[in-house]
Design a protein around this motif. Structure first.
Motif, PDB file in Angstrom:
ATOM      1  N   LYS A 189      60.290  40.481  52.278  1.00  0.00           N
ATOM      2  CA  LYS A 189      58.848  40.314  51.943  1.00  0.00           C
ATOM      3  C   LYS A 189      58.005  39.279  53.033  1.00  0.00           C
ATOM      4  CE  LYS A 189      58.347  37.024  48.097  1.00  0.00           C
ATOM      5  NZ  LYS A 189      57.752  36.226  48.833  1.00  0.00           N
ATOM      6  N   ASP A 190      58.826  38.571  53.474  1.00  0.00           N
ATOM      7  CA  ASP A 190      58.415  37.463  54.405  1.00  0.00           C
ATOM      8  C   ASP A 190      58.445  37.908  55.817  1.00  0.00           C
ATOM      9  OD1 ASP A 190      57.481  35.760  52.446  1.00  0.00           O
ATOM     10  OD2 ASP A 190      59.721  35.185  52.172  1.00  0.00           O
TER      11      ASP A 190
ATOM     12  N   LYS B 106      58.098  39.821  59.301  1.00  0.00           N
ATOM     13  CA  LYS B 106      56.953  40.500  60.073  1.00  0.00           C
ATOM     14  C   LYS B 106      57.543  41.286  61.232  1.00  0.00           C
ATOM     15  CE  LYS B 106      53.286  37.114  58.790  1.00  0.00           C
ATOM     16  NZ  LYS B 106      53.302  37.769  57.627  1.00  0.00           N
TER      17      LYS B 106
ATOM     18  N   ARG C  70      56.786  43.670  63.033  1.00  0.00           N
ATOM     19  CA  ARG C  70      56.115  43.863  64.206  1.00  0.00           C
ATOM     20  C   ARG C  70      56.358  42.774  65.456  1.00  0.00           C
ATOM     21  NH1 ARG C  70      52.099  48.277  63.876  1.00  0.00           N
ATOM     22  NH2 ARG C  70      51.990  48.774  61.603  1.00  0.00           N
ATOM     23  N   GLN C  71      56.876  41.623  65.119  1.00  0.00           N
ATOM     24  CA  GLN C  71      57.261  40.617  65.913  1.00  0.00           C
ATOM     25  C   GLN C  71      58.447  40.699  66.285  1.00  0.00           C
ATOM     26  OE1 GLN C  71      56.414  36.937  63.834  1.00  0.00           O
ATOM     27  NE2 GLN C  71      54.342  37.463  63.214  1.00  0.00           N
TER      28      GLN C  71
ATOM     29  N   THR D  57      60.233  48.511  66.610  1.00  0.00           N
ATOM     30  CA  THR D  57      59.128  48.015  65.883  1.00  0.00           C
ATOM     31  C   THR D  57      58.118  46.826  66.266  1.00  0.00           C
ATOM     32  OG1 THR D  57      60.733  46.293  64.943  1.00  0.00           O
ATOM     33  CG2 THR D  57      60.577  48.019  63.516  1.00  0.00           C
TER      34      THR D  57
ATOM     35  N   PRO E 132      55.100  44.323  51.181  1.00  0.00           N
ATOM     36  CA  PRO E 132      55.843  43.946  52.197  1.00  0.00           C
ATOM     37  C   PRO E 132      57.472  43.910  51.806  1.00  0.00           C
ATOM     38  CG  PRO E 132      54.219  42.657  52.352  1.00  0.00           C
ATOM     39  CD  PRO E 132      54.104  43.314  50.971  1.00  0.00           C
TER      40      PRO E 132
END
Length: 456
Positions: free
Chosen positions: A118-119, A121, A123-124, A169, A51
């Protein structure tokens, strides 16, 4: 200066072929709005196993070849960023604040440390909602297709940009659903032939023009050459006559990685047990010499996710798949520990990807050397997927699974390449280019392109 479509997401979403679908939708958007060029540095491909890690488009693909032939198919060219060309000027001649950051390859002041963490998300979030911040500085960058149309009909050059942002996204993202819309005409099979309709000409053209970059092409060919030499040597050592003809290669994409075993929808369309896949497909194939398996060793041998431990049946399948794959590596498919030699297998993805050296394209990714590796870039799984995909295209026959974007894209690309070579429905293979699809009910030969993805 001309309008230039710009991808504003930190990178495309999903696995390799899911990202490819979004890339197709992105290119289609440019063609739909008569935009003749796409901003190359805005195109980035991500690694789902790492990620936050992504690489520029030209690390993976041959941009020179694309641009050389794009005009033949009415596709946009891929161009680099030049603020003096792509950003508009104020009435006093001063260039407005640029809407693209060449250091981060991100749009409109978006914070790279945040959006490529990397943390995070992705898609949120709806990245569009965060563009143009702060508004007094980057407000002119939140430029829409309607703005583009108004600017094209106006003689004013005050404020603005020639960059037209597109992406999305939130959840599956706008590009995913745009791609899904491009498949709507393909839903029903032809009653007479049993084939699904062809993809749009634009998508077929992308299949032809999106070639792997030179470092990847060279690595694929070297891997295949080595495998052929080994197989020829094995055949010669077990026979009094040397192998005269080129070894026959069958490629298999079983899609048995942990993430697919746990997929609540797509897993229903495919067999999940590798032994069953071998028995129902490979065992029934005409005799061949080498089996190429496109599979992620890390995602088959890795520690089972906690969610899988809650499902004893799936956990057992995962463990059996790992054992079966290991045995195939050691003894060949259907080989035994007691000495029966099975069909030799080749797994090229990870091993080949780890050996490739890429030219440095971003200062942040080098220690002073003029080359970098997939590992140092954090995209080994992504590069391995690219290697596997374009290796499979060269096989004499392909066995894929229903419900996998990777398998279905391979079958479609092989079919269209077959037609380009003069093949057709009158050939011995019925225009199927030796494509076979395995589902829960067994294997069948596929004629024509693959069906639209049955699970979403």
């Amino acid at each position: 200066p001309t309008s230039t479509l710009t991808h504003y997401d930190p990178h495309f979403l999903g696995g390799f072929r899911n990202q490819h679908m979004r890339f197709v939708a992105f290119v289609h958007k440019a063609v739909q709005h008569n935009i003749s060029q796409i901003l190359l540095p805005s195109l980035r491909w991500g690694d789902v196993s790492q990620p936050g890690r992504s690489v520029p488009h030209e690390v993976l693909f041959d941009v020179v070849y694309w641009n050389k032939r794009a005009g033949e198919f009415g596709l946009p060219r891929l161009v680099r960023y030049d603020k003096f060309v792509l950003e508009k000027r104020k009435s006093n001649g001063e260039v407005v604040i640029p809407c693209f950051n060449v250091t981060s390859s991100m749009y409109s002041g978006l914070n790279e440390a945040h959006w490529r963490s990397k943390d995070i998300k992705l898609r949120q979030y709806s990245i569009w909602d965060y563009m143009g911040e702060p508004f007094d500085k980057y407000g002119h960058c939140k430029y829409t297709f309607d703005d583009m149309m108004q600017q094209s009909s106006s003689s004013s050059s005050d404020l603005g940009t020639h960059l037209v942002p597109h992406g999305g996204t939130k959840q599956a993202g706008r590009l995913w659903w745009e791609y899904d819309g491009l498949q709507s005409h393909r839903a029903k099979r032809d009653v007479g032939t049993g084939k699904h309709p062809d993809h749009l000409p634009l998508e077929q053209a992308i299949y032809k023009l999106l070639l792997p970059s030179l470092p990847i092409r060279r690595a694929i060919q070297e891997s295949l050459d080595d495998a052929m030499k080994i197989r020829t040597s094995l055949s010669s050592s077990s026979s009094s006559l040397p192998m005269i003809n080129k070894p026959v290669v069958v490629a298999l994409h079983p899609r048995i990685e942990h993430d697919m075993l746990l997929h609540e929808i797509c897993s229903k369309f495919m067999p999940l047990n590798l032994t069953k896949i071998f028995d129902e497909s490979i065992r029934t194939m005409p005799k061949f010499d080498l089996l190429f398996i496109a599979v992620s060793k890390a995602l088959v041998h890795g520690k089972p996710p906690e969610k899988m431990k809650q499902n004893p049946e799936l956990l057992q399948i995962a463990l059996e798949n790992m054992v079966t794959l290991d045995q195939a590596r050691k003894y060949g498919v259907f080989g035994t520990k007691k000495g029966r030699r099975g069909i030799p297998i080749l797994e090229s993805g990870m091993s080949t990807a780890s050996k490739i050296k890429f030219p440095v394209m971003e200062a942040s990714n080098t220690d002073g050397s003029n080359v970098v590796t997939a590992q140092s870039l954090g995209v080994t799984e992504l590069v391995a997927s690219v290697v596997n995909f374009f290796t499979v295209l060269q096989a004499d026959a392909f066995v894929g699974v229903r419900g996998s974007t990777f398998s279905q894209d391979v079958m479609s690309v092989r079919y269209y390449r077959h037609l380009d070579r003069g093949g057709g429905s009158g050939d011995d293979d019925g225009g199927g280019e030796n494509n076979f699809v395995v589902g829960p009910d067994g294997m069948r030969q596929l004629f024509g392109p693959a069906e639209p993805l049955p699970c979403k």
